[in-house]
Design an enzyme around this catalytic site. Structure first.
Site, PDB file in Angstrom:
ATOM      1  N   SER A 127     -57.525   4.445   8.199  1.00  0.00           N
ATOM      2  CA  SER A 127     -58.249   4.219   9.462  1.00  0.00           C
ATOM      3  C   SER A 127     -57.330   3.997  10.652  1.00  0.00           C
ATOM      4  CB  SER A 127     -59.121   2.971   9.281  1.00  0.00           C
ATOM      5  OG  SER A 127     -59.576   2.508  10.519  1.00  0.00           O
ATOM      6  N   GLU A 129     -57.903   1.861  12.703  1.00  0.00           N
ATOM      7  CA  GLU A 129     -57.851   0.399  12.838  1.00  0.00           C
ATOM      8  C   GLU A 129     -56.474  -0.118  12.404  1.00  0.00           C
ATOM      9  OE1 GLU A 129     -60.200  -1.485  14.216  1.00  0.00           O
ATOM     10  OE2 GLU A 129     -59.559  -3.487  13.607  1.00  0.00           O
ATOM     11  N   TYR A 151     -59.770  -6.392   7.781  1.00  0.00           N
ATOM     12  CA  TYR A 151     -60.067  -4.999   7.397  1.00  0.00           C
ATOM     13  C   TYR A 151     -58.837  -4.113   7.637  1.00  0.00           C
ATOM     14  CZ  TYR A 151     -61.892  -0.237   7.974  1.00  0.00           C
ATOM     15  OH  TYR A 151     -62.086   1.119   7.899  1.00  0.00           O
TER      16      TYR A 151
HETATM   17  P1  NAP Z   1     -69.858   3.027   5.377  1.00  0.00           P
HETATM   18  O1  NAP Z   1     -71.017   3.807   5.900  1.00  0.00           O
HETATM   19  O2  NAP Z   1     -69.755   1.577   5.683  1.00  0.00           O
HETATM   20  O3  NAP Z   1     -69.831   3.218   3.779  1.00  0.00           O
HETATM   21  C1  NAP Z   1     -69.020   2.424   2.971  1.00  0.00           C
HETATM   22  C2  NAP Z   1     -69.321   2.745   1.530  1.00  0.00           C
HETATM   23  O4  NAP Z   1     -68.511   1.909   0.684  1.00  0.00           O
HETATM   24  C3  NAP Z   1     -70.774   2.474   1.130  1.00  0.00           C
HETATM   25  O5  NAP Z   1     -71.228   3.552   0.337  1.00  0.00           O
HETATM   26  C4  NAP Z   1     -70.669   1.211   0.286  1.00  0.00           C
HETATM   27  O6  NAP Z   1     -71.631   1.099  -0.713  1.00  0.00           O
HETATM   28  C5  NAP Z   1     -69.323   1.443  -0.389  1.00  0.00           C
HETATM   29  N1  NAP Z   1     -68.794   0.215  -0.993  1.00  0.00           N
HETATM   30  C6  NAP Z   1     -68.770  -1.031  -0.460  1.00  0.00           C
HETATM   31  N2  NAP Z   1     -68.254  -1.905  -1.340  1.00  0.00           N
HETATM   32  C7  NAP Z   1     -67.950  -1.204  -2.467  1.00  0.00           C
HETATM   33  C8  NAP Z   1     -67.409  -1.540  -3.729  1.00  0.00           C
HETATM   34  N3  NAP Z   1     -67.072  -2.806  -4.032  1.00  0.00           N
HETATM   35  N4  NAP Z   1     -67.245  -0.567  -4.652  1.00  0.00           N
HETATM   36  C9  NAP Z   1     -67.600   0.718  -4.373  1.00  0.00           C
HETATM   37  N5  NAP Z   1     -68.118   1.109  -3.196  1.00  0.00           N
HETATM   38  C10 NAP Z   1     -68.303   0.154  -2.252  1.00  0.00           C
HETATM   39  O7  NAP Z   1     -68.493   3.699   5.844  1.00  0.00           O
HETATM   40  P2  NAP Z   1     -68.226   5.158   6.454  1.00  0.00           P
HETATM   41  O8  NAP Z   1     -68.359   5.086   7.928  1.00  0.00           O
HETATM   42  O9  NAP Z   1     -68.965   6.174   5.689  1.00  0.00           O
HETATM   43  O10 NAP Z   1     -66.666   5.298   6.157  1.00  0.00           O
HETATM   44  C11 NAP Z   1     -66.190   5.809   4.922  1.00  0.00           C
HETATM   45  C12 NAP Z   1     -64.781   5.304   4.689  1.00  0.00           C
HETATM   46  O11 NAP Z   1     -63.943   5.705   5.757  1.00  0.00           O
HETATM   47  C13 NAP Z   1     -64.640   3.788   4.600  1.00  0.00           C
HETATM   48  O12 NAP Z   1     -63.607   3.504   3.690  1.00  0.00           O
HETATM   49  C14 NAP Z   1     -64.207   3.385   6.000  1.00  0.00           C
HETATM   50  O13 NAP Z   1     -63.485   2.171   5.958  1.00  0.00           O
HETATM   51  C15 NAP Z   1     -63.327   4.571   6.362  1.00  0.00           C
HETATM   52  N6  NAP Z   1     -63.227   4.887   7.790  1.00  0.00           N
HETATM   53  C16 NAP Z   1     -64.360   5.050   8.526  1.00  0.00           C
HETATM   54  C17 NAP Z   1     -64.243   5.412   9.856  1.00  0.00           C
HETATM   55  C18 NAP Z   1     -65.462   5.631  10.714  1.00  0.00           C
HETATM   56  O14 NAP Z   1     -65.318   5.664  11.944  1.00  0.00           O
HETATM   57  N7  NAP Z   1     -66.636   5.848  10.124  1.00  0.00           N
HETATM   58  C19 NAP Z   1     -62.974   5.587  10.426  1.00  0.00           C
HETATM   59  C20 NAP Z   1     -61.855   5.426   9.626  1.00  0.00           C
HETATM   60  C21 NAP Z   1     -61.991   5.096   8.295  1.00  0.00           C
HETATM   61  P3  NAP Z   1     -72.937   0.137  -0.555  1.00  0.00           P
HETATM   62  O15 NAP Z   1     -73.932   1.024   0.041  1.00  0.00           O
HETATM   63  O16 NAP Z   1     -73.254  -0.250  -1.928  1.00  0.00           O
HETATM   64  O17 NAP Z   1     -72.531  -0.988   0.322  1.00  0.00           O
HETATM   65  O1  G4F Z   2     -68.293   0.226  16.293  1.00  0.00           O
HETATM   66  P1  G4F Z   2     -67.319  -0.831  15.967  1.00  0.00           P
HETATM   67  O2  G4F Z   2     -67.831  -1.974  15.173  1.00  0.00           O
HETATM   68  O3  G4F Z   2     -66.110  -0.079  15.264  1.00  0.00           O
HETATM   69  P2  G4F Z   2     -64.570  -0.457  14.996  1.00  0.00           P
HETATM   70  O4  G4F Z   2     -64.334  -1.910  15.006  1.00  0.00           O
HETATM   71  O5  G4F Z   2     -63.761   0.373  15.933  1.00  0.00           O
HETATM   72  O6  G4F Z   2     -64.384   0.055  13.497  1.00  0.00           O
HETATM   73  C1  G4F Z   2     -64.891   1.316  13.079  1.00  0.00           C
HETATM   74  O7  G4F Z   2     -63.906   2.296  13.285  1.00  0.00           O
HETATM   75  C2  G4F Z   2     -62.717   2.123  12.498  1.00  0.00           C
HETATM   76  C3  G4F Z   2     -61.762   3.258  12.891  1.00  0.00           C
HETATM   77  O8  G4F Z   2     -60.950   2.825  13.958  1.00  0.00           O
HETATM   78  C4  G4F Z   2     -63.096   2.173  11.036  1.00  0.00           C
HETATM   79  F1  G4F Z   2     -61.984   2.086  10.265  1.00  0.00           F
HETATM   80  C5  G4F Z   2     -64.052   1.037  10.730  1.00  0.00           C
HETATM   81  O9  G4F Z   2     -64.450   1.097   9.359  1.00  0.00           O
HETATM   82  C6  G4F Z   2     -65.287   1.198  11.605  1.00  0.00           C
HETATM   83  O10 G4F Z   2     -65.958   2.377  11.210  1.00  0.00           O
HETATM   84  O11 G4F Z   2     -66.690  -1.440  17.297  1.00  0.00           O
HETATM   85  C7  G4F Z   2     -66.083  -0.637  18.286  1.00  0.00           C
HETATM   86  C8  G4F Z   2     -65.748  -1.477  19.506  1.00  0.00           C
HETATM   87  C9  G4F Z   2     -64.997  -2.774  19.178  1.00  0.00           C
HETATM   88  O12 G4F Z   2     -63.931  -2.921  20.077  1.00  0.00           O
HETATM   89  C10 G4F Z   2     -66.020  -3.861  19.423  1.00  0.00           C
HETATM   90  O13 G4F Z   2     -65.473  -5.116  19.844  1.00  0.00           O
HETATM   91  O14 G4F Z   2     -66.973  -1.881  20.136  1.00  0.00           O
HETATM   92  C11 G4F Z   2     -66.837  -3.225  20.530  1.00  0.00           C
HETATM   93  N1  G4F Z   2     -68.179  -3.819  20.694  1.00  0.00           N
HETATM   94  C12 G4F Z   2     -68.682  -4.349  21.843  1.00  0.00           C
HETATM   95  N2  G4F Z   2     -69.906  -4.839  21.637  1.00  0.00           N
HETATM   96  C13 G4F Z   2     -69.105  -3.963  19.730  1.00  0.00           C
HETATM   97  C14 G4F Z   2     -70.201  -4.616  20.333  1.00  0.00           C
HETATM   98  N3  G4F Z   2     -69.106  -3.597  18.433  1.00  0.00           N
HETATM   99  C15 G4F Z   2     -70.230  -3.865  17.706  1.00  0.00           C
HETATM  100  N4  G4F Z   2     -70.260  -3.471  16.408  1.00  0.00           N
HETATM  101  N5  G4F Z   2     -71.319  -4.518  18.254  1.00  0.00           N
HETATM  102  C16 G4F Z   2     -71.351  -4.907  19.564  1.00  0.00           C
HETATM  103  O15 G4F Z   2     -72.317  -5.485  20.039  1.00  0.00           O
END
Ligand code: NAP
Ligand code: G4F
Length: 337
Positions: A127, A129, A151
């Site tokens: 990520s 992050e 995280y």
């Molecule tokens: P998400 O919607 O939060 O999905 C996370 C998945 O992980 C869910 O299916 C969840 O299952 C599963 N999980 C949680 N705890 C687990 C465990 N103990 N064992 C096995 N599975 C488990 O995340 P996403 O947005 O699809 O992202 C997919 C991956 O990419 C994650 O690793 C996230 O950290 C990473 N990532 C996401 C972004 C982004 O912007 N979306 C960016 C960079 C990296 P349950 O339904 O059972 O909770």
């Molecule tokens: O949507 P966010 O919660 O995503 P964040 O923290 O960037 O993390 C996501 O992206 C990562 C990749 O860089 C992934 F690895 C991670 O698993 C996840 O998918 O927050 C985005 C920004 C933050 O700066 C937060 O402080 O939005 C700001 N924010 C402002 N108000 C808020 C809010 N975020 C949330 N969730 N809710 C608010 O009300």
């Protein structure tokens, strides 16, 4: 026919990746945790051809069993506790799942593959992050990692462990350093979906105000459908490697609000938004923007959906969903922390 095992199948990326691989003719297996996971129905409805296996990343033997049953050519580790704000509340659990879970699955793959490690290719969902207090802009594969949340720290562990298994055992292991990617399937806890649902609810008269945290944070937001394609492309390369996947554009949460309210014809968006300091994080990632030139050159990857198109897609989807279901205000739960 190729076969893939995906962890995190119930999540946003798990669903899009399943659809992509099924379209390509793969046999797809998905790991689901819990004895009665409420999202199992969503998987069955959205991707009925995925074969579901029980398992949890914190339980190495369950992952090994899933590998033995599915016999995959490709393993995509998308499972994680992925909500950054939550990771301060359950830091140890986040470390166990999002960090040590990566070691568990790498080790399970190593044991499963035995003397022929080349038979399995591995993808780790790393990520942006990890860049945290970013030391340069834009961020590339060589930018110093400075995570700002439990995280982020757990993801750094998983990233380096993936590299270590590649270097120690010659495993075809790739780490996708993906920047934020969103869609109508995004979890409702993340800011883009909170805003798209909030704006739709305000437009329909179901909500008065949207309560937000830090509006100045900047992110490089892309479309999740594009990003799962980059994951697949990484595993088609002759060698495992690390790749940044990003649009190269950055926008603030303030820009996100303005763009989302514009979709429903509201210009005076500030009148509908309140601030709650409780939504600020103990440490913030102020600004992210990615340099994905390596992925563009080596993988032939490029994003296809612009920021305004993405926001419009999400707001229109939530409008349609709320109108269809006539969601009651009390059931929206948009402003919770
Ligand atoms: P998400 O919607 O939060 O999905 C996370 C998945 O992980 C869910 O299916 C969840 O299952 C599963 N999980 C949680 N705890 C687990 C465990 N103990 N064992 C096995 N599975 C488990 O995340 P996403 O947005 O699809 O992202 C997919 C991956 O990419 C994650 O690793 C996230 O950290 C990473 N990532 C996401 C972004 C982004 O912007 N979306 C960016 C960079 C990296 P349950 O339904 O059972 O909770
Ligand atoms: O949507 P966010 O919660 O995503 P964040 O923290 O960037 O993390 C996501 O992206 C990562 C990749 O860089 C992934 F690895 C991670 O698993 C996840 O998918 O927050 C985005 C920004 C933050 O700066 C937060 O402080 O939005 C700001 N924010 C402002 N108000 C808020 C809010 N975020 C949330 N969730 N809710 C608010 O009300």
């Amino acid at each position: 026919m190729s076969c893939a095992l995906i962890t995190g199948i119930t999540g946003q990326d798990g669903l899009y990746l399943s659809e992509l691989l099924l379209q390509k003719g793969y046999d797809v297996y998905g790991l689901i945790r819990g004895q009665n996971n409420p999202k199992a129905g969503l998987v069955a409805e959205t991707v009925p051809d995925v074969r579901v296996l029980a398992g949890d990343l914190t339980d190495l033997s369950s992952v090994l069993r899933a590998l033995q049953i599915s016999q995959p050519d490709e393993v995509y580790n998308l499972g994680a506790i992925s909500f950054v704000a939550y990771s301060w509340k359950q830091a140890a659990l986040t470390s166990d799942v999002t960090g040590k879970g990566v070691l568990n699955i790498l080790e399970a793959v190593r044991i499963y593959a035995g003397s022929d490690l080349s038979k399995v290719r591995f993808y780790q969902a790393s990520s942006s992050e990890m860049f945290g207090k970013a030391q340069q802009a834009p961020q590339s594969e060589s930018t110093l990692l400075w995570p700002r949340s439990p995280y982020g720290v757990a993801k750094v562990f998983g990233h380096y462990m993936t590299i270590n298994y590649r270097e120690s055992y010659g495993m075809h292991a790739s780490s996708g350093m993906l920047f934020n990617h969103e869609s109508p399937r995004r979890g409702i806890e993340f800011v883009t979906r909170k805003v798209s649902r909030g704006v739709a609810a305000i437009k329909l008269g179901l909500l008065d105000t949207l309560v937000m945290g830090n509006l100045e944070a900047r992110r490089d937001w892309g479309y999740a459908g594009d990003y799962v394609d980059a994951m697949w492309r990484m595993l088609q390369q002759p060698e495992g490697d690390d790749y940044v996947v990003a649009t190269g554009e950055t926008h603030s949460v303030r820009d996100l609000l303005k763009t989302a309210f514009e979709v429903v014809g509201i210009e005076n968006w500030q009148d509908y938004v309140e601030h709650d300091p409780a939504l600020l994080r103990p440490a913030e990632v102020d600004a992210l923007v990615g340099d994905s030139s390596k992925a563009r050159q080596k993988l032939g990857w490029a994003p296809t959906v612009s920021f305004p198109e993405l926001v419009r897609m999400m707001v229109e989807s939530d409008l349609e969903h709320m109108q269809a279901r006539q969601v009651e205000t009390s059931r929206l739960g948009i402003n919770g922390r």
